[in-house]
Design a protein around this motif. Structure first.
Motif, PDB file in Angstrom:
ATOM      1  N   TRP A 184      17.776  -6.306  -0.836  1.00 32.40           N
ATOM      2  CA  TRP A 184      16.330  -6.464  -0.717  1.00 32.40           C
ATOM      3  C   TRP A 184      16.049  -7.955  -0.509  1.00 32.40           C
ATOM      4  CZ3 TRP A 184      13.733  -2.017  -0.390  1.00 32.40           C
ATOM      5  CH2 TRP A 184      14.305  -0.873  -0.954  1.00 32.40           C
ATOM      6  N   PRO A 211       2.648   1.285   2.525  1.00 30.92           N
ATOM      7  CA  PRO A 211       3.713   1.296   1.514  1.00 30.92           C
ATOM      8  C   PRO A 211       3.539   0.241   0.427  1.00 30.92           C
ATOM      9  CG  PRO A 211       4.626   0.978   3.727  1.00 30.92           C
ATOM     10  CD  PRO A 211       3.165   1.112   3.890  1.00 30.92           C
ATOM     11  N   LEU A 212       3.017  -0.934   0.810  1.00 32.80           N
ATOM     12  CA  LEU A 212       2.884  -1.983  -0.202  1.00 32.80           C
ATOM     13  C   LEU A 212       1.703  -1.719  -1.137  1.00 32.80           C
ATOM     14  CD1 LEU A 212       3.770  -5.154   1.858  1.00 32.80           C
ATOM     15  CD2 LEU A 212       5.054  -4.144  -0.012  1.00 32.80           C
ATOM     16  N   GLN A 232       0.139  -9.586   9.400  1.00 33.19           N
ATOM     17  CA  GLN A 232       0.182 -10.388  10.630  1.00 33.19           C
ATOM     18  C   GLN A 232       1.604 -10.427  11.196  1.00 33.19           C
ATOM     19  OE1 GLN A 232      -1.529 -14.086   9.328  1.00 33.19           O
ATOM     20  NE2 GLN A 232      -3.587 -13.411   9.848  1.00 33.19           N
ATOM     21  N   MET A 233       2.592 -10.490  10.295  1.00 27.69           N
ATOM     22  CA  MET A 233       3.984 -10.468  10.769  1.00 27.69           C
ATOM     23  C   MET A 233       4.250  -9.184  11.540  1.00 27.69           C
ATOM     24  SD  MET A 233       5.481 -13.180  10.275  1.00 27.69           S
ATOM     25  CE  MET A 233       6.944 -12.585  11.075  1.00 27.69           C
ATOM     26  N   ALA A 234       3.755  -8.065  11.012  1.00 26.16           N
ATOM     27  CA  ALA A 234       3.964  -6.784  11.693  1.00 26.16           C
ATOM     28  C   ALA A 234       3.374  -6.840  13.103  1.00 26.16           C
ATOM     29  CB  ALA A 234       3.324  -5.660  10.883  1.00 26.16           C
ATOM     30  N   PHE A 283      12.631  -3.698  12.175  1.00 24.19           N
ATOM     31  CA  PHE A 283      11.184  -3.401  12.181  1.00 24.19           C
ATOM     32  C   PHE A 283      10.605  -3.335  13.585  1.00 24.19           C
ATOM     33  CE2 PHE A 283       6.667  -4.255  11.802  1.00 24.19           C
ATOM     34  CZ  PHE A 283       6.317  -3.452  10.730  1.00 24.19           C
ATOM     35  N   ARG A 319       3.104   1.100   8.272  1.00 21.49           N
ATOM     36  CA  ARG A 319       4.462   0.656   7.947  1.00 21.49           C
ATOM     37  C   ARG A 319       4.504  -0.488   6.958  1.00 21.49           C
ATOM     38  NH1 ARG A 319       8.010   1.008  13.335  1.00 21.49           N
ATOM     39  NH2 ARG A 319       9.452   0.130  11.846  1.00 21.49           N
ATOM     40  N   VAL A 320       3.391  -1.220   6.806  1.00 21.74           N
ATOM     41  CA  VAL A 320       3.400  -2.362   5.890  1.00 21.74           C
ATOM     42  C   VAL A 320       2.331  -2.210   4.800  1.00 21.74           C
ATOM     43  CG1 VAL A 320       3.093  -4.849   5.689  1.00 21.74           C
ATOM     44  CG2 VAL A 320       4.355  -3.888   7.620  1.00 21.74           C
ATOM     45  N   PHE A 364       9.438  -8.378   4.767  1.00 19.33           N
ATOM     46  CA  PHE A 364       8.743  -7.266   4.125  1.00 19.33           C
ATOM     47  C   PHE A 364       9.481  -6.906   2.838  1.00 19.33           C
ATOM     48  CE2 PHE A 364       7.991  -6.557   8.745  1.00 19.33           C
ATOM     49  CZ  PHE A 364       6.666  -6.968   8.727  1.00 19.33           C
ATOM     50  N   PRO A 365       8.829  -7.050   1.686  1.00 20.25           N
ATOM     51  CA  PRO A 365       9.546  -6.867   0.421  1.00 20.25           C
ATOM     52  C   PRO A 365       9.946  -5.425   0.157  1.00 20.25           C
ATOM     53  CG  PRO A 365       7.220  -7.228   0.013  1.00 20.25           C
ATOM     54  CD  PRO A 365       7.433  -7.432   1.481  1.00 20.25           C
ATOM     55  N   HIS A 366       9.287  -4.475   0.850  1.00 23.84           N
ATOM     56  CA  HIS A 366       9.591  -3.072   0.569  1.00 23.84           C
ATOM     57  C   HIS A 366      10.685  -2.533   1.480  1.00 23.84           C
ATOM     58  CE1 HIS A 366       6.811  -3.115   3.881  1.00 23.84           C
ATOM     59  NE2 HIS A 366       6.990  -1.831   4.114  1.00 23.84           N
ATOM     60  N   LEU A 370      -2.569 -15.551  16.222  1.00 30.29           N
ATOM     61  CA  LEU A 370      -3.119 -15.276  14.889  1.00 30.29           C
ATOM     62  C   LEU A 370      -4.357 -16.120  14.595  1.00 30.29           C
ATOM     63  CD1 LEU A 370       0.260 -15.060  12.958  1.00 30.29           C
ATOM     64  CD2 LEU A 370      -1.223 -13.172  13.639  1.00 30.29           C
ATOM     65  N   PRO A 409      -2.181  -2.511  15.212  1.00 27.88           N
ATOM     66  CA  PRO A 409      -2.827  -2.495  13.903  1.00 27.88           C
ATOM     67  C   PRO A 409      -2.577  -1.195  13.133  1.00 27.88           C
ATOM     68  CG  PRO A 409      -4.353  -3.216  15.604  1.00 27.88           C
ATOM     69  CD  PRO A 409      -3.110  -2.789  16.309  1.00 27.88           C
ATOM     70  N   GLU A 412      -0.459 -12.061   5.353  1.00 32.62           N
ATOM     71  CA  GLU A 412       0.591 -12.610   6.203  1.00 32.62           C
ATOM     72  C   GLU A 412       1.580 -11.525   6.646  1.00 32.62           C
ATOM     73  OE1 GLU A 412       3.346 -15.321   4.310  1.00 32.62           O
ATOM     74  OE2 GLU A 412       3.192 -16.647   6.039  1.00 32.62           O
ATOM     75  N   LEU A 413       1.854 -10.568   5.733  1.00 35.99           N
ATOM     76  CA  LEU A 413       2.814  -9.521   6.079  1.00 35.99           C
ATOM     77  C   LEU A 413       2.249  -8.613   7.163  1.00 35.99           C
ATOM     78  CD1 LEU A 413       4.256  -8.618   2.570  1.00 35.99           C
ATOM     79  CD2 LEU A 413       5.249 -10.045   4.352  1.00 35.99           C
ATOM     80  N   VAL A 423      11.862  -1.953  -7.067  1.00 41.80           N
ATOM     81  CA  VAL A 423      13.136  -2.678  -6.930  1.00 41.80           C
ATOM     82  C   VAL A 423      12.953  -4.051  -6.296  1.00 41.80           C
ATOM     83  CG1 VAL A 423      14.978  -1.007  -6.995  1.00 41.80           C
ATOM     84  CG2 VAL A 423      13.479  -1.113  -5.003  1.00 41.80           C
ATOM     85  N   TYR A 424      11.982  -4.160  -5.373  1.00 41.27           N
ATOM     86  CA  TYR A 424      11.857  -5.422  -4.668  1.00 41.27           C
ATOM     87  C   TYR A 424      11.077  -6.433  -5.475  1.00 41.27           C
ATOM     88  CZ  TYR A 424       7.728  -2.761  -3.183  1.00 41.27           C
ATOM     89  OH  TYR A 424       6.633  -1.965  -3.141  1.00 41.27           O
TER      90      TYR A 424
END
Lengths: 356, 253
Positions: free
Chosen positions: A111, B175-176, B156-158, A82, B171-172, A71-73, A43, B165, B153-154, B252-253
């Protein structure tokens, strides 16, 4: 696994590490722990081994950043799934299996916003393990934990990591975590200055910087004034101390000494060098004393729990230190003794214990 | 509570003022004498069809631009920011004039394009072009904010979890950013449907609802606008209203 990474941004870093089991990378804030982890994960731009130059998504690492970044969703099980491929049913059953191994199956439908910090961490671990990494990277796993449950959370995380059998590199400035690791690496000035088992590293810090990182509070200059076999006698601001030293350390050598506050015993002055009690502070059941010699050297002593005394500020006291607890360093730039005494671990230039 | 009650009164007053025109429409519509003018129905299909087309263009080209603006840092980015704001800040009529200067029959780009068979004055293509210019800035600004709201960061986590990419985006990031993108889309829909100033200059024909309303008013007076006006609201509002309410609801989250 051997790791060697070089970085220029955001700070210059050239770190070599040997990873076996659970390795804690210990350093002060801003020393580059996080940057090193991120470089290994791909990274941050950096050169090195293993996986140098690989795209992030191809590196077999499991990265757990500070705060876990679930991932919050996605629900807990979807987070874990995932990295998995296959049909929804296959992914779900594999995710449930991973969660079950960490005792988290009952949280699958929650969640991420609905679970505790320790649970978040184990879910993040399960998610990272799902892609079958060859190395786990954990950034400050204890920083956000509730102090009351912290010990239990660390234990559960450690059990999970050990059971997975995947080596883990854990960046932390938490000394307590370092004590339970398989290996501790000290990071300072952009490199690993020492690495070894916690017992080795805590018993024999390599140099002044290492001693500081290990939380040793008394670091002073001293002069060699005598020798009795393997021991040298030191004059440290009027105090007489004994320490194990290599045979080539001659008379009148200037050295640095480091003594942990816990290693110092204090008693009313009899025939030793008198020191003045200048400050005292309660630390839970313990008591920390500041004692000053006539020559102006101040020593901190941490008395054991419930040690009772009625000493007042200004009282004259004497101290005693077991020779094994007086760490000796040369005054040169690196601060390391040429061959630090008592036949303890020999260390290579990079601070990695050599297997020879 | 009692002390702050005047706040509620002012709020209620503001709400009344906002709703007043719509209540007025209900009251003053001549329900029994109401009938379509020639060309009203065509105007509706023109508006709906071309708005959908314009929105597709806006989404396909605007989404990558919004993502680029949200994610990339470089020297002189302020300049790019200002450039994307220009069409947003230009008054529609001025924007229409600019477009006719460029794409009009004697425009420096319009003439060569016309020779290639793409006429950009008073054609369906011109109509869509006008809508795109009217709606795109709103979509881009909103979508950019939506992308900026997704923690890097999310993404990058993916990547560290082995997703490329493209998959990470779907997927991240998507949706967000979804709710933000939806409100951008709703805003763009309303702008494109209701675009009058730019369309009036660049594409008087084919007539969509706004221009047709205007010609009805000019030719036959206020009574002639009611049927089309009602249909305008019925067609234009459900999508943005639904998306607006959706993005209001706490996830919800």
């Amino acid at each position: 696994m051997h790791v060697h990474y070089r970085l220029h941004q955001p700070l210059p870093l050239d770190a070599r590490l040997q990873l076996d089991g659970f390795t804690v990378l210990h350093g002060v804030s801003g020393s580059g722990k996080t940057s090193l982890l991120r470089a290994i994960a791909g990274l941050l731009p950096g050169q090195g081994e293993p996986w140098g130059g690989w795209p992030v998504q191809h590196r077999p690492v499991g990265y757990l950043p500070q705060g876990c970044a679930l991932f919050p969703h996605l629900r807990v099980w979807q987070n874990v799934a995932f990295a998995l491929d296959g049909s929804r049913r296959q992914r779900r059953s594999r995710a449930m299996q991973l969660l079950d191994e960490l005792g988290l199956a009952w949280l699958a439908e929650r969640w991420p916003g609905q679970i505790s910090g320790g649970q978040l961490q184990r879910v993040a671990l399960a998610r990272a393990l799902a892609r079958q990494p060859q190395l786990l990277l954990l950034d400050e796993p204890t920083s956000a934990l509730d102090p009351v449950t912290r010990g239990d959370v660390i234990d559960e995380l450690l059990i999970g990591i050990r059971r997975s059998g995947v080596p883990a590199l854990v960046a932390s400035h938490d000394l307590q975590l370092a004590t339970v690791a398989d290996s501790v690496a000290l990071l300072a000035d952009g490199r690993v200055i020492q690495q070894g088992s916690p017992a080795e590293v805590f018993r024999r810090p390599m140099n002044v910087a290492a001693a500081q990182l290990l939380g040793i509070s008394n670091i002073h200059s001293a002069t060699v004034v005598g020798r009795h076999g393997a021991l040298v006698e030191l004059d440290c601001g009027g105090l007489r101390l004994h320490a194990y030293a290599p045979a080539d350390l001659g008379w009148h050598s200037e050295v640095r000494v480091a003594i942990a506050a816990e290693a110092i015993a204090v008693e009313p002055v009899r025939k030793g060098v008198p020191l003045t009690l200048v400050h005292r502070r309660r630390e839970g059941l313990c008591q920390r004393l500041w004692l000053r010699s006539a020559a102006g050297v101040t020593m901190q002593a941490l008395l054991p729990p419930l040690a009772d005394n009625d000493w007042q500020l200004g009282d004259m006291l004497q101290l005693s230190v077991p020779s094994a607890h007086v760490h000796l360093f040369a005054c040169n730039a690196r601060g390391a003794m040429p061959s630090a005494g008592r036949g303890s671990t020999q260390t290579t230039a990079a601070g990695i214990p050599s297997s020879a | 509570m009692a002390k702050a009650s005047w706040i509620y009164w002012i709020g209620a007053l503001a709400l009344m003022v906002l709703v007043l025109p719509f209540a007025g429409l209900l009251v003053s519509t001549p329900w029994l004498r109401m009938h379509f003018q020639p060309g009203d129905v065509e105007a509706i299909s023109v508006s709906v069809l071309y708005t959908l087309l314009a929105l597709s263009i806006v989404v396909v080209f605007g989404t990558p631009l919004a993502w680029w603006l949200a994610r990339c840092q470089f020297h002189g980015k302020v300049l790019i920011d200002a450039l994307t704001l220009l069409p947003l800040l230009a008054p529609p009529l001025a924007m229409g004039l600019l477009l006719s200067m460029v794409f009009g029959p004697y425009g420096w780009l319009g003439e060569p394009l016309r020779r290639l068979g793409l006429e950009l004055t008073n054609t369906p293509q011109a109509f869509v072009l006008a809508q795109v210019y009217g709606a795109a800035p709103y979509y881009i600004v909103t979508a950019r904010a939506a992308f900026e709201g997704v923690p890097r960061e999310l993404e990058q986590m993916a990547l560290t979890l082995g997703r490329g990419p493209w998959q990470s985006f779907w997927r991240v990031t998507f949706p967000l950013a979804g709710l933000g993108l939806a409100s951008g889309l709703a805003l763009a829909w309303v702008r494109a449907m209701g675009e009058f100033g730019i369309v009036l200059i660049v594409a008087y024909f084919p007539q969509g609802i706004p221009v047709k309303l205007w010609t009805n008013l000019q030719d036959s007076g206020l009574d002639a606008v009611y049927p089309l006006l009602w249909l305008f609201f019925i067609v234009a509002l459900p999508l943005p209203l639904a998306l607006g309410l959706l993005s209001r609801r706490q996830p919800v989250y």
